[in-house]
Design a protein around this motif. Sequence first.
Motif, PDB file in Angstrom:
ATOM      1  N   GLY A 401       6.264  14.477   7.281  1.00  0.00           N
ATOM      2  CA  GLY A 401       7.352  13.699   7.878  1.00  0.00           C
ATOM      3  C   GLY A 401       8.642  13.782   7.092  1.00  0.00           C
ATOM      4  N   GLY A 402       9.559  12.876   7.399  1.00  0.00           N
ATOM      5  CA  GLY A 402      10.908  12.936   6.845  1.00  0.00           C
ATOM      6  C   GLY A 402      11.001  12.723   5.352  1.00  0.00           C
ATOM      7  N   ARG A 403      10.066  11.974   4.753  1.00  0.00           N
ATOM      8  CA  ARG A 403      10.110  11.728   3.309  1.00  0.00           C
ATOM      9  C   ARG A 403       9.004  12.466   2.566  1.00  0.00           C
ATOM     10  N   GLN A 404       8.536  13.572   3.150  1.00  0.00           N
ATOM     11  CA  GLN A 404       7.399  14.260   2.553  1.00  0.00           C
ATOM     12  C   GLN A 404       7.721  14.852   1.186  1.00  0.00           C
ATOM     13  N   GLU A 405       8.978  15.171   0.919  1.00  0.00           N
ATOM     14  CA  GLU A 405       9.322  15.738  -0.383  1.00  0.00           C
ATOM     15  C   GLU A 405       8.973  14.750  -1.497  1.00  0.00           C
ATOM     16  N   ASP A 437      -2.121  10.019   3.943  1.00  0.00           N
ATOM     17  CA  ASP A 437      -0.803  10.341   4.488  1.00  0.00           C
ATOM     18  C   ASP A 437      -0.453   9.339   5.591  1.00  0.00           C
ATOM     19  N   ASP A 438       0.496   8.441   5.298  1.00  0.00           N
ATOM     20  CA  ASP A 438       0.919   7.478   6.324  1.00  0.00           C
ATOM     21  C   ASP A 438       2.203   7.908   7.024  1.00  0.00           C
ATOM     22  N   ARG A 439       2.708   9.100   6.688  1.00  0.00           N
ATOM     23  CA  ARG A 439       3.922   9.679   7.293  1.00  0.00           C
ATOM     24  C   ARG A 439       5.153   8.800   7.112  1.00  0.00           C
ATOM     25  N   GLY A 440       5.041   7.785   6.268  1.00  0.00           N
ATOM     26  CA  GLY A 440       6.160   6.887   6.051  1.00  0.00           C
ATOM     27  C   GLY A 440       6.337   5.862   7.149  1.00  0.00           C
ATOM     28  N   GLU A 441       5.335   5.698   8.018  1.00  0.00           N
ATOM     29  CA  GLU A 441       5.436   4.820   9.181  1.00  0.00           C
ATOM     30  C   GLU A 441       4.546   3.594   9.003  1.00  0.00           C
ATOM     31  N   ALA A 442       4.926   2.505   9.662  1.00  0.00           N
ATOM     32  CA  ALA A 442       4.253   1.220   9.454  1.00  0.00           C
ATOM     33  C   ALA A 442       2.810   1.217   9.945  1.00  0.00           C
ATOM     34  N   ALA A 443       2.568   1.656  11.184  1.00  0.00           N
ATOM     35  CA  ALA A 443       1.213   1.577  11.736  1.00  0.00           C
ATOM     36  C   ALA A 443       0.210   2.417  10.940  1.00  0.00           C
ATOM     37  N   PRO A 444       0.518   3.691  10.657  1.00  0.00           N
ATOM     38  CA  PRO A 444      -0.418   4.454   9.819  1.00  0.00           C
ATOM     39  C   PRO A 444      -0.574   3.863   8.421  1.00  0.00           C
ATOM     40  N   ALA A 445       0.480   3.192   7.928  1.00  0.00           N
ATOM     41  CA  ALA A 445       0.390   2.591   6.594  1.00  0.00           C
ATOM     42  C   ALA A 445      -0.661   1.490   6.560  1.00  0.00           C
ATOM     43  N   VAL A 446      -0.756   0.712   7.619  1.00  0.00           N
ATOM     44  CA  VAL A 446      -1.770  -0.336   7.693  1.00  0.00           C
ATOM     45  C   VAL A 446      -3.161   0.288   7.704  1.00  0.00           C
ATOM     46  N   ASP A 447      -3.338   1.334   8.517  1.00  0.00           N
ATOM     47  CA  ASP A 447      -4.634   2.011   8.570  1.00  0.00           C
ATOM     48  C   ASP A 447      -4.974   2.618   7.216  1.00  0.00           C
ATOM     49  N   ASP A 455     -12.884   1.663  -0.307  1.00  0.00           N
ATOM     50  CA  ASP A 455     -13.498   2.336  -1.466  1.00  0.00           C
ATOM     51  C   ASP A 455     -13.709   1.306  -2.570  1.00  0.00           C
ATOM     52  N   ARG A 456     -14.968   1.027  -2.896  1.00  0.00           N
ATOM     53  CA  ARG A 456     -15.271  -0.017  -3.877  1.00  0.00           C
ATOM     54  C   ARG A 456     -14.900   0.380  -5.299  1.00  0.00           C
ATOM     55  N   SER A 457     -14.683   1.671  -5.526  1.00  0.00           N
ATOM     56  CA  SER A 457     -14.302   2.098  -6.877  1.00  0.00           C
ATOM     57  C   SER A 457     -12.797   2.018  -7.104  1.00  0.00           C
ATOM     58  N   LEU A 458     -12.026   1.654  -6.067  1.00  0.00           N
ATOM     59  CA  LEU A 458     -10.568   1.657  -6.165  1.00  0.00           C
ATOM     60  C   LEU A 458     -10.086   0.576  -7.129  1.00  0.00           C
ATOM     61  N   ARG A 459      -9.174   0.966  -8.045  1.00  0.00           N
ATOM     62  CA  ARG A 459      -8.651   0.031  -9.036  1.00  0.00           C
ATOM     63  C   ARG A 459      -7.135  -0.104  -8.982  1.00  0.00           C
ATOM     64  N   GLY A 460      -6.456   0.713  -8.192  1.00  0.00           N
ATOM     65  CA  GLY A 460      -5.014   0.610  -8.075  1.00  0.00           C
ATOM     66  C   GLY A 460      -4.503   1.616  -7.069  1.00  0.00           C
ATOM     67  N   VAL A 461      -3.307   1.343  -6.509  1.00  0.00           N
ATOM     68  CA  VAL A 461      -2.727   2.207  -5.484  1.00  0.00           C
ATOM     69  C   VAL A 461      -1.286   2.519  -5.854  1.00  0.00           C
ATOM     70  N   ILE A 462      -0.899   3.780  -5.728  1.00  0.00           N
ATOM     71  CA  ILE A 462       0.478   4.222  -5.925  1.00  0.00           C
ATOM     72  C   ILE A 462       1.089   4.471  -4.555  1.00  0.00           C
ATOM     73  N   GLY A 463       2.278   3.920  -4.322  1.00  0.00           N
ATOM     74  CA  GLY A 463       2.937   4.063  -3.035  1.00  0.00           C
ATOM     75  C   GLY A 463       3.068   2.701  -2.369  1.00  0.00           C
ATOM     76  N   PRO A 464       3.438   2.664  -1.095  1.00  0.00           N
ATOM     77  CA  PRO A 464       3.868   3.753  -0.217  1.00  0.00           C
ATOM     78  C   PRO A 464       5.247   4.320  -0.587  1.00  0.00           C
ATOM     79  N   THR A 465       5.688   5.306   0.220  1.00  0.00           N
ATOM     80  CA  THR A 465       6.908   6.048  -0.069  1.00  0.00           C
ATOM     81  C   THR A 465       8.137   5.429   0.571  1.00  0.00           C
ATOM     82  N   THR A 466       7.985   4.758   1.704  1.00  0.00           N
ATOM     83  CA  THR A 466       9.132   4.254   2.455  1.00  0.00           C
ATOM     84  C   THR A 466       9.104   2.735   2.569  1.00  0.00           C
ATOM     85  N   VAL A 467      10.268   2.179   2.880  1.00  0.00           N
ATOM     86  CA  VAL A 467      10.394   0.732   3.042  1.00  0.00           C
ATOM     87  C   VAL A 467       9.508   0.240   4.179  1.00  0.00           C
ATOM     88  N   ALA A 468       9.515   0.948   5.310  1.00  0.00           N
ATOM     89  CA  ALA A 468       8.722   0.513   6.466  1.00  0.00           C
ATOM     90  C   ALA A 468       7.235   0.478   6.132  1.00  0.00           C
TER      91      ALA A 468
END
Length: 750
Positions: A401-405, A437-447, A455-468
């Motif tokens: 998407g638009g902010r993929q860089e 990959d949430d493409r920088g969009e709100a609906a995919p970001a929720v999913d 994932d029960r092993s998850l300890r932290g998340v980096i991102g998202p990329t966009t305000v939305a």
Amino acid sequence: MRSLLAEDPDELGGHRLLARLGAGGMGVVYLARTPCGTLVALKAVRSEYAADRDFRERFRREARLARGFTGRWLVPVTDADAEAREPWLATAFVPGPSLAETVDGHGPLPPRAVAALGARLAEALSEVHAAGLVHRDVKPGNVLLALDGPRLIDFGIAQTHGATALTEPGALIGTPGYLAPEQIRAGGGAVPASDLFALGCVLAYAATGRRPFGTGDPAAVLYRTVHEAPDATGLDGLPPPLRTAIARCLAKDPAERPAATSLAHTLSAAVPGAADPRTGTATGPGNHRAPGRGADGAGDGPDDWLPSAVLRLVTERSTRALDPPARQTTPTRPSAPAEDRGPSRRRVLAIGGSAAAMLATSAAAMVLLAKGRGRGKGGAQGGAGRNLPTHGIGLQGALTGGRQEAGQAQERGARLAVADHNARENIRFRLALTTYDDRGEAAPAVDGARRLLADRSLRGVIGPTTVAAARAAVPLYGTASMPVLPLSVDYNATGLSAAKVRTLCVTTAPTSYRTLPVLAYLTWVHKVERTAVIEDRAAGAPSADIVRSLRETPPSDGTATVHPVASGANDFRPAVAAALAARPQAVVYAGTSPSRAAACARALATAGFTGPRVTFEPVMRPAFPKTAGAAAEGWVIEAPYSDPQSSAAKAARAFTAAYRDRYHVPPARWAAEAYDAVGLIARSLDSLGGVDITSGQVAERLFKLTYDGVAKPVRFTQDLTHSLSPDNTAFLYEVRGGEFRCLGRYDQVR
């Protein structure tokens, strides 16, 4: 590789035991030596399982099937005893990591290596299928990487096509994410084409680091496998023949998938330089490659097919096998049996016999050692041979998407940080990166947030990329007590509150602090007492915030005059003329549009102003120097991200060299910040002891740390806001020759 315990036997079936390679609920895998001196991986099954008649029959079948294979890319069984009180099975020992361990720790393989991997695994499957069998569990954990090629292991669930599985009725046999749709619909029924579907999933994962049907709840993964198209993110960058071959394997209809023999021939020619599976020699254009690193990052010689870091790992494990650790002398307390969870009728069984611990020595490894090839920087995977806990880090961003860089740069920086951590000596835990990959969009970001949180092993998340995306996903992470570190998102623009989302860890200075670098530049580098601000009202609130800040605190404690340009106006000359009438020593453009900033720059150049001209990061786009031309030269721009390749700091130089070595390009914007975000999470995990840690503990500890990263120092205020301390966290760039050249961190610019 771990020491033998005091209670481990000295030998089994005439094999002298040397060390433990792995252990699980079903038994132990040992490194052992045969009477004639050959190293083998010996799997011993616990007696309580051996008492099960069906299990013993399955074990007997595994030994019989695996003994019948002679292919180069299949691990041969050298000996077995299915009738012993504790049945055991010995296989050749391959001193290489599994594909899962390699990709999770070192990132995706280059296309040439993926093609070679696919060709050789397809040849292995062709022998399995020719014997009238179906493997049914082709997955990254069942693929070992050796110096001369991969090895397909674990035939514990291989069976004759059409035979009845020795498992509970209605059970699925295999691993979600690598099961073919027909296996899911038929409750485990598999045909040879099912193995090709799994191989397509394996190759997609090897090429991109992403599982084509995602991760998380097994039922959700199975649903996506049957009803949704595979995630093709990253596959578009592969050579067309390789991309097409993977797509054919992932066809929902088994009839549309290639046969294993056909796929082996196709992939051997898919990428120039890939080895022919029948001869081991390179095929296609460029098949006379001279020794030296290939352009795709594969190994150092014509026989190398893996990246150098993985080859060094194989070498290290070969060395370790020749000098196993001493046996422990103090008996250990027996571990309590695992809780019986009462499997349901439709339970997914990941039945493993010979797991990825079946690793082995070869003559090629000894040749490599004789050549004296060193481990090299970041090559050895320090914790790989130890039984360490694994903590997951998620990366959610606009990978397309638009902010993929920005999203792709963050993914690369994070992968490099994970690999560097896992390569260190004496680590207390390993890291694994999962991306979405949430493409920088709100609906995919929720999913994406929901899938990562599964994932029960998850300890932290980096991102998202966009305000939305941040507005949509960050509250979900907060509710789950999961630390979330958005990097390229303006905290002020999101409207989120760290006081409410207690796990929101902002490591980038918000726009409310963006004037600090400008004030420093116009106070210490170019001391000015009269500043003119061109307020571009088309920018709205960001421009008003800058104006308010500069009015309240002008550079050098001098004066700042403000000259507005209406949002609908395109002519900046009247505002520039009014500004210059105040005889300023410097001009600041307060706006966010590169093209409108260019109009301001041209008006200043036409009026003959040559003093310091300063603006802010949103202007730092190619459109600004392209549109302004020579008028853009000399403009100084504030930005929240670093440029490590221009830094003289030791850590930045090392990061730049490692990034270039892995990706063959200079570090992109936000890559170093993502590297530091992984480092910050790892520092928090380490300070908590490395084991038995919850995500909430990580979030709490993050804000108490001081972390000097590759990009900048990261410190937080010790109050309810947990805000980033803004001092020394931004950078200055200057337009030179139509390019943006980094001057350095603003407090270090002279």
